[in-house]
Design an enzyme around this catalytic site. Sequence first.
Site, PDB file in Angstrom:
ATOM      1  N   LYS A 186       5.122  24.336 -47.514  1.00  0.00           N
ATOM      2  CA  LYS A 186       5.067  24.574 -49.122  1.00  0.00           C
ATOM      3  C   LYS A 186       5.376  25.406 -50.289  1.00  0.00           C
ATOM      4  O   LYS A 186       5.716  26.534 -49.458  1.00  0.00           O
ATOM      5  CB  LYS A 186       3.353  23.409 -49.725  1.00  0.00           C
ATOM      6  CG  LYS A 186       2.797  22.974 -49.401  1.00  0.00           C
ATOM      7  CD  LYS A 186       1.354  23.038 -49.650  1.00  0.00           C
ATOM      8  CE  LYS A 186      -0.149  21.388 -49.308  1.00  0.00           C
ATOM      9  NZ  LYS A 186      -0.462  21.204 -49.440  1.00  0.00           N
TER      10      LYS A 186
ATOM     11  N   GLU B  13     -13.012   9.422 -49.476  1.00  0.00           N
ATOM     12  CA  GLU B  13     -14.248   9.124 -50.651  1.00  0.00           C
ATOM     13  C   GLU B  13     -15.042   8.243 -49.950  1.00  0.00           C
ATOM     14  O   GLU B  13     -16.442   8.635 -50.460  1.00  0.00           O
ATOM     15  CB  GLU B  13     -13.172   8.523 -51.634  1.00  0.00           C
ATOM     16  CG  GLU B  13     -12.291   9.534 -52.342  1.00  0.00           C
ATOM     17  CD  GLU B  13     -11.034   9.790 -51.284  1.00  0.00           C
ATOM     18  OE1 GLU B  13      -9.630  10.278 -52.389  1.00  0.00           O
ATOM     19  OE2 GLU B  13     -10.772   8.748 -50.809  1.00  0.00           O
TER      20      GLU B  13
ATOM     21  N   ARG C 243     -12.601   3.926 -54.395  1.00  0.00           N
ATOM     22  CA  ARG C 243     -12.769   3.245 -53.430  1.00  0.00           C
ATOM     23  C   ARG C 243     -13.834   3.901 -52.349  1.00  0.00           C
ATOM     24  O   ARG C 243     -13.670   3.351 -51.437  1.00  0.00           O
ATOM     25  CB  ARG C 243     -11.342   5.519 -52.413  1.00  0.00           C
ATOM     26  CG  ARG C 243     -10.530   5.497 -53.339  1.00  0.00           C
ATOM     27  CD  ARG C 243      -8.871   6.185 -52.409  1.00  0.00           C
ATOM     28  NE  ARG C 243      -7.742   5.545 -52.450  1.00  0.00           N
ATOM     29  CZ  ARG C 243      -7.247   6.371 -51.542  1.00  0.00           C
ATOM     30  NH1 ARG C 243      -7.311   7.286 -50.929  1.00  0.00           N
ATOM     31  NH2 ARG C 243      -5.313   5.728 -51.214  1.00  0.00           N
TER      32      ARG C 243
END
Length: 630
Positions: free
Chosen positions: A278, A364, A392
């Site tokens: 990253k 979730e 979700r």
Amino acid sequence: MAPLLPTLHDPSALRRFDRVQLKQLADEVRDCVLDNVSRTGGHLSSNLGTVELTVALHHVFNTPHDRLVWDVGHQTYPHKILTGRRERMPTLRQLGGLSGFPQRGESEYDTFGTAHSSTSISAALGMAMAAKQKGEDRHSVAIIGDGALTAGMAFEALNNAGVCDCKLLVILNDNDMSISPPVGALNRYLAQLMSGQFYAAAKNVGKSVLRGAPPLFEFAKRFEQHAKGMVVPATLFEKFGFNYVGPIDGHDLDSLIPTLENLKHLDGPQFLHVVTKKGQGYKLAEADPVAYHGPGKFDPSVGLVKPATAPKQTFTQVFGTWLCDMAANDGRLVGITPAMREGSGMVEFEKRFPGRYYDVGIAEQHAVTFAAGLACEGLKPVVAIYSTFLQRAYDQLIHDVAIQNLPVVFALDRAGLVGADGATHAGAYDIPFLRCIPNMSIACPADEAECRQLLSSAYQQNHPVAVRYPRGAGAGVTPHLTLDALPFGKGEIRRKGERVAILAFGTLLYPALQAAEALGATVVNMRWVKPLDVELLLQVARSHEAIVTVEEGAVMGGAGSAVTEALNAAGLLKPVLQLGLPDQFIEHGDPAKLLALQGLDAAGIEASIRARFPKARLESVAPVAAQLPR
């Protein structure tokens, strides 16, 4: 060398570039990403990390005929730059400009719209099987991050894909580790070897020949697994039916391109593991990828700097402080997040209460049922989750929490419009989908002080309660650092007027108060959608000619609908104007501008009321009592 990027209008040209030109192009794309994100704000670290991978994919595959499906999609700025949208990058995440995520309506190269995680393998598999059914020769490539791979949906798709004979390539973009140069060089060689036709053919022939001699076959099989285990991760993905290759350096085009070329010519589902960093190429982002994950505008030569004056406290910060204070007061409290520690304001909680902090990954559904299990054993779970992420876990919310009436607090961040992230992240539907669930309660704080108090109110209850609050700061009302709660299910009159009563749910109380000054109207801070303060509602309805409801959420089935239902149940007929978000997806842009476009600022609320009711009955009058003390 002359710049290459300005001459590139679609990926077809870069397929003619040699390796030296491709490396130059990658550098130019990285500079373009950094320059534009520093001007507009947006996702930075993730996009800097996928530059070479994006260049390699468009070089090897015949896009858009071959389908690229990006998971989450917050790493697709290089993809947008290479697919004819470079000149529009200054409009990124601005009203009317480019989306920060893939959108099918924006470009034919955006094959699947997304902004939430773990959908890429399912979508790419669907595309691959559709191509097979239609007799079309095309590849489908899913690019998924190591974080997104923690979600159950990704493994459901892997399980399905492993038994499908189609041209599917899954690329795991692993940016949570690094490859040292010696290992990277070795893996480059092994990856190219293992992805080549000779290796694949030899492996299959060897297995077919040795099957007649079971002891030799088992020995060869164990030897292969042992040999692979020395240089690559465990063969989990091969157990799913994939041919696993990697890991390889995701920033090394000399490794990526030959490997992708080899995999392109293999049959059946393929799995390529690439390792990226990253923030690659921008030292500040490499050193702190979290801070540079989604920065606002900044000077790349300086980096992120703290503002000269402290910004207003955000609702997320209010929640984080409350969570720590309540945890110190009650040892039963546990905090749960589905991979959103920073976004949900739980960094300090993890530091102070590590044994009571649970990050369950991008899962979730699991987060909600996990909370239910904790609640069954007498603990007090607080689930910090974005409004759109809770969607979700709707089945788990109903079956595992609400039916059992368990005391779980849902801290719903990002309720209402979120601005630059657009429709995929706008919390427009939580009021309608929550208020229809028995045992569930919903609180809507009007400001930061009420947010803290209503969180305490929710925590005191012995049933599930959601407290919804928006992204960013509110009116700037400083919370008292106590754990005092507001009365459960009770609202308050904030301004007394005549004829029209405005019932405000949440932070739109403040523009409603401004509109009421011009209209001479009453304003009620309802605070709770469920239970609705029916006593106060009927009191106000009987003393006013019309009712107006205001909410930053979907009108259909929202708080305004709850008001009309209560009035009908009481047999009280009053004209009701429901103001909120319309039955359409709201695009990305500045939140204040978006609210104004929906008529939910002070001017818009006033204009809607004047248009709906006879103007002669709405002359400005002095309020009976201006903003009552709270």
